[in-house]
Design an enzyme around this catalytic site. Sequence first.
Site, PDB file in Angstrom:
ATOM      1  N   ASP A 133       0.895  -1.288   0.028  1.00  0.00           N
ATOM      2  CA  ASP A 133       0.114  -0.107   0.092  1.00  0.00           C
ATOM      3  C   ASP A 133       0.823   1.252   0.046  1.00  0.00           C
ATOM      4  O   ASP A 133       1.964   1.304   0.363  1.00  0.00           O
ATOM      5  CB  ASP A 133      -0.912   0.171   1.228  1.00  0.00           C
ATOM      6  CG  ASP A 133      -2.059  -1.132   1.246  1.00  0.00           C
ATOM      7  OD1 ASP A 133      -2.366  -1.706   0.183  1.00  0.00           O
ATOM      8  OD2 ASP A 133      -2.276  -1.461   2.337  1.00  0.00           O
ATOM      9  N   PHE A 134       0.279   2.364  -0.391  1.00  0.00           N
ATOM     10  CA  PHE A 134       0.904   3.714  -0.452  1.00  0.00           C
ATOM     11  C   PHE A 134       1.729   3.923   0.957  1.00  0.00           C
ATOM     12  O   PHE A 134       2.770   4.474   0.930  1.00  0.00           O
ATOM     13  CB  PHE A 134      -0.068   4.626  -0.841  1.00  0.00           C
ATOM     14  CG  PHE A 134       0.302   6.203  -0.938  1.00  0.00           C
ATOM     15  CD1 PHE A 134       1.088   6.469  -2.031  1.00  0.00           C
ATOM     16  CD2 PHE A 134       0.113   7.132  -0.055  1.00  0.00           C
ATOM     17  CE1 PHE A 134       1.823   7.864  -2.238  1.00  0.00           C
ATOM     18  CE2 PHE A 134       0.639   8.301  -0.248  1.00  0.00           C
ATOM     19  CZ  PHE A 134       1.327   8.810  -1.173  1.00  0.00           C
TER      20      PHE A 134
END
Length: 295
Positions: A133-134
């Site tokens: 994920d970011f």
Amino acid sequence: MPAEQGREHPPRRGQAAGRGAPQEEHEPERLQKVLARLGVGSRREIEEWVVAGRVTVNGEPAELGQKIGPGDRVKVNGRLVSVRFTTRAPRVLIYHKPEGEIVSREDPEGRPTVFERLPLLRKGRWIAVGRLDFNTSGLLLFTNDGTLANRLMHPRYELEREYAVRLLGELTDEQIESLKAGIQLEDGLARFTDLTDQGGEGSNHWYKVTLSEGRNREVRRMFEAVGLTVSRLMRVRYGPVTLSPRLKRGMWMELPEEEVCKLAGVPRPQRQVSARTAEKERQVRLHRTAPRGRG
């Protein structure tokens, strides 16, 4: 009629008459396997391109399941692909992804991507093994071999992913048992194969968790299901590959050929190298690359 029958192919190297000793013969292989191994795309992507008519073999539209040999001319989107049948080990990079980078080649929002830091390839492309994920950091693998990428990501191989997790709060014994027994999420049952307490101070508490799959935001969603919020998440191991403490955020290193072959489950290519070259290949070098186009 099968694609490999009824269609004339140019004579393979080593079969045609000519000067010199015949070259080593190679058995025909499936088109999508060969192109995936070259890093042209994943097998699934290549199959979609074949169906869409974007791949040709010897000037004819390719067919699913078609096999090709060294003498065949393959084009993708009209561009000739240099098809190699020589035995060559795949390449694998280990990257320490920082928070704030997206695992995608392009982002409509203009956020930095992990691919901007990777070394350029003369042929093929880097394929990310899974995603982070970011806001998740840690170990991210890349390979130029689509077959190896598929092997590392396919659920049937059940390669473990290990994460260091910081929570706002502390788990109870009941919550720990629930997370290890299985939590019902919207996309199915999820469980940690291992969960250990790593201590902490104040409201922050660290745990190390292991699972054998990699669904989207799975670790975060599991803790949310028991009422706790993940304040930091870092992947520290993927299968047998562990994130070295020497590899700082934003840095990458290439996995030595011997370890790559073990990871891929293939024998190491036999080739003659000097002692100096062999020693150089054994050395692990750490690299930091400035994002291309961002200074």
